[in-house]
Design an enzyme around this catalytic site. Structure first.
Site, PDB file in Angstrom:
ATOM      1  N   SER A 124       0.814  -1.215   0.000  1.00  0.00           N
ATOM      2  CA  SER A 124       0.000   0.000   0.000  1.00  0.00           C
ATOM      3  C   SER A 124       0.844   1.260   0.000  1.00  0.00           C
ATOM      4  O   SER A 124       0.336   2.337  -0.322  1.00  0.00           O
ATOM      5  CB  SER A 124      -0.923   0.017   1.227  1.00  0.00           C
ATOM      6  OG  SER A 124      -0.158  -0.013   2.420  1.00  0.00           O
ATOM      7  N   HIS A 145      -2.167  -3.149  -6.364  1.00  0.00           N
ATOM      8  CA  HIS A 145      -2.669  -2.816  -5.028  1.00  0.00           C
ATOM      9  C   HIS A 145      -4.187  -2.858  -4.969  1.00  0.00           C
ATOM     10  O   HIS A 145      -4.875  -2.080  -5.640  1.00  0.00           O
ATOM     11  CB  HIS A 145      -2.171  -1.422  -4.623  1.00  0.00           C
ATOM     12  CG  HIS A 145      -2.636  -0.988  -3.284  1.00  0.00           C
ATOM     13  ND1 HIS A 145      -3.002   0.303  -3.002  1.00  0.00           N
ATOM     14  CD2 HIS A 145      -2.827  -1.690  -2.122  1.00  0.00           C
ATOM     15  CE1 HIS A 145      -3.376   0.394  -1.737  1.00  0.00           C
ATOM     16  NE2 HIS A 145      -3.290  -0.800  -1.188  1.00  0.00           N
ATOM     17  N   GLU A 157      -4.988  -0.571  -8.121  1.00  0.00           N
ATOM     18  CA  GLU A 157      -3.936   0.300  -8.643  1.00  0.00           C
ATOM     19  C   GLU A 157      -2.835  -0.557  -9.259  1.00  0.00           C
ATOM     20  O   GLU A 157      -2.335  -1.484  -8.622  1.00  0.00           O
ATOM     21  CB  GLU A 157      -3.338   1.143  -7.515  1.00  0.00           C
ATOM     22  CG  GLU A 157      -4.312   2.148  -6.919  1.00  0.00           C
ATOM     23  CD  GLU A 157      -3.714   2.912  -5.760  1.00  0.00           C
ATOM     24  OE1 GLU A 157      -3.892   4.140  -5.704  1.00  0.00           O
ATOM     25  OE2 GLU A 157      -3.075   2.282  -4.891  1.00  0.00           O
ATOM     26  N   ASN A 195      -3.847   6.213  -1.401  1.00  0.00           N
ATOM     27  CA  ASN A 195      -3.290   6.540  -0.082  1.00  0.00           C
ATOM     28  C   ASN A 195      -2.601   7.894  -0.080  1.00  0.00           C
ATOM     29  O   ASN A 195      -2.516   8.553   0.962  1.00  0.00           O
ATOM     30  CB  ASN A 195      -2.330   5.440   0.373  1.00  0.00           C
ATOM     31  CG  ASN A 195      -3.067   4.260   0.957  1.00  0.00           C
ATOM     32  OD1 ASN A 195      -4.092   4.422   1.619  1.00  0.00           O
ATOM     33  ND2 ASN A 195      -2.580   3.057   0.711  1.00  0.00           N
TER      34      ASN A 195
END
Length: 513
Positions: A124, A145, A157, A195
């Site tokens: 992540s 991800h 992702e 993130n």
């Protein structure tokens, strides 16, 4: 090598925790053969039992046919040793977030898998380039991800490392679509898209709380009911849990070499140390009873309306919003139309980015009678309004303002003085960070907005959100906040500044020649 030569019909997964078993579930349902490996045999057994039960429940609820449930489970095979992943077209690791351990695993996998097997990390926040650096063929290493829970969070992702072969990423994009997820493409930067973008809501929400502006619950209420988000920052942190989210905050902050925009908060560090990590522990920013959030009740609003109200003329549009609210309750309130307020008038200001104190001083107003109301989101359409006081505002004037703006039944949150209220500063930070992701070329504007809406559940992506409120408005909020606080975290992104100046959409990506 063409993308088709990265043929992925058998998917290896290393790590059988929540992420690994979630990826196994959607891959098997899509018809891929899955080889699931875990160094802990008990964890592997638990994952097998979970998958069997999950496929059974899906069939019982009519979401899939019973025959498909049996077929999907039959496609999931235990791997007792890494060597059993030799025939995989791709292997996804979903193990502990430690760079040295991931590197060692990838070195071991290289000795096992075929030359055209893609090695993908579900990390992540760690660098894909750094993970690949330990491999002899870094070009086939990529990020893949997913988000928890994998079957419900339908976005993935795909991250290209600096030495990565784009065609390996292309193959993972195809794989994501095959297993029912929407892929977005990102360069290898800390936090990738989701993130990275998520720092806006969380870090700014924490900054608001750390300044004593409002309680956790009040900040969440404002972001839900005024700004229109599904969850406020503290509800979101409780959902993800601080044992996951706090290390990510620290990792992204340090990987960006202490970028002020991403500064973590001691609030989360202290609560993590105390075990108040969130919903799964029964207590975080809220307490949970039988999984249900226990939010503090709001006190009833005062009822004594002000006799006279003076409204700043600094913004005609904002003044009209206030007048429209007052006109709703026909209570004989006198609108003070003087150039300066009469001695007994409640004074209402409508700043963008400034705090109530700075506004009162700039307009030469009596701070004991000043309140500020947030008009970024129209007062007649929101489900909640925010009113803030100066440190000098008297309790009588505070209560009169509370009564005034809640008299038509819309709840009001009273906050202490804050540059940018709550919604303004959090939303502007979200938009600004989204703009910087675009400016750095980490992802396309389209993928930034797509990733954030799917991965974070925001009502709009950061760029579309900025467009809906006006790029010039967001720029004004940031510049005014920075002028008061002198804090570089609020410096506007060049992407935002230039598009605001030119009247372009924040989603506009200049043509590359």
């Amino acid at each position: 090598m063409s993308p088709q030569e990265y043929k992925i019909d058998t998917l290896g997964i290393v790590g059988s925790g929540a992420m690994g078993r979630g990826i196994a579930q959607i891959a098997a349902l899509a018809g891929l053969t899955v080889r699931l490996y875990d160094s802990n045999p008990a964890a592997l057994d638990a994952a097998r039992a979970y998958l069997s039960e999950t496929f059974g429940k899906l069939a019982a609820k009519g979401k899939i046919k019973e025959a498909d449930a049996h077929a999907a489970f039959a496609l999931v095979h235990d791997a007792q040793d890494l060597s059993e992943l030799a025939d995989c077209g791709a292997v996804v690791e979903a193990i502990v977030e430690k760079l040295d351990i991931k590197r060692e695993l990838f070195r071991e996998l290289e000795a096992v898998v075929g030359a055209s097997c893609i090695l993908a990390s579900n990390t992540s926040s760690l660098s894909i380039t750094a993970i690949a650096a330990g491999c002899s063929k870094p070009e086939r290493v990529a990020g893949f991800h997913f988000f928890n829970p994998v079957p419900l969070m339908r976005v993935a992702e795909v991250i290209d490392g600096l030495r990565g072969d784009p065609r390996a990423g292309d193959a993972l994009m195809q794989l994501a679509r095959r297993i029912g997820h929407t892929p977005v493409r990102a360069k290898d930067m800390p936090g990738f898209i989701v993130n990275h973008a998520g720092r806006g809501m969380n870090t700014e929400g924490l900054r608001v709380a750390s300044e004593g502006v409002a309680s956790f619950a009040d900040i969440d209420r404002i972001m839900r009911e005024q700004a229109g988000f599904r969850l406020g920052p503290f509800e979101l942190l409780d959902l993800t849990a601080l044992d996951v989210s706090h290390p990510v905050m620290e990792s992204i902050y340090h990987q960006f070499y202490e970028e002020p925009r991403f500064t973590p908060s001691p609030i989360t560090g202290t609560r993590l140390a105390g075990g108040l990590i969130g919903r799964k522990a029964g207590e975080g920013f809220y307490r949970y009873v039988d999984g249900k959030q226990q939010a503090p009740e709001e006190a009833p609003a005062p009822t004594q309306l002000p006799a006279r109200v003076w409204i700043s003329r600094a913004s005609h549009a904002a003044r009209e919003q206030v007048l429209k609210v007052i006109a709703k309750h026909d209570a004989g309130i006198h609108i003070d139309c003087g150039i300066t307020p009469a001695p007994e008038s409640l004074i209402v200001v409508t700043p963008l980015g400034f705090d109530a104190t700075t506004t009162a001083v700039a307009e030469h107003l009596d701070a004991t009678r000043v309140v500020a109301v947030d008009t970024l989101f129209p007062l007649d359409t929101v489900a909640r309004r925010t009113v803030m006081t100066t440190p000098a505002t008297t309790p009588a004037m505070r209560d009169a303002a509370h009564a005034l703006f809640s008299a038509d039944g819309v709840p009001v949150t009273m906050i202490r003085d804050s540059t940018g209220f709550v919604a303004q500063r959090v939303v502007a930070t979200i938009v600004n960070i989204g703009c910087d992701i675009a400016q750095q070329g980490i992802a396309t504007p389209e993928d930034i907005d797509l990733a954030v809406t799917l991965g974070l559940g925001y009502p709009r992506g950061p760029l579309a959100l900025g467009d809906s409120l006006g790029a010039t408005t967001i720029l004004t909020i940031l510049r005014n906040m920075q002028s008061v606080l002198g804090d570089p975290r609020y410096r506007p992104s060049p992407w935002l500044t230039r598009r605001a100046q030119l009247g372009l959409s924040l989603t506009h990506d200049e043509e590359r020649r």
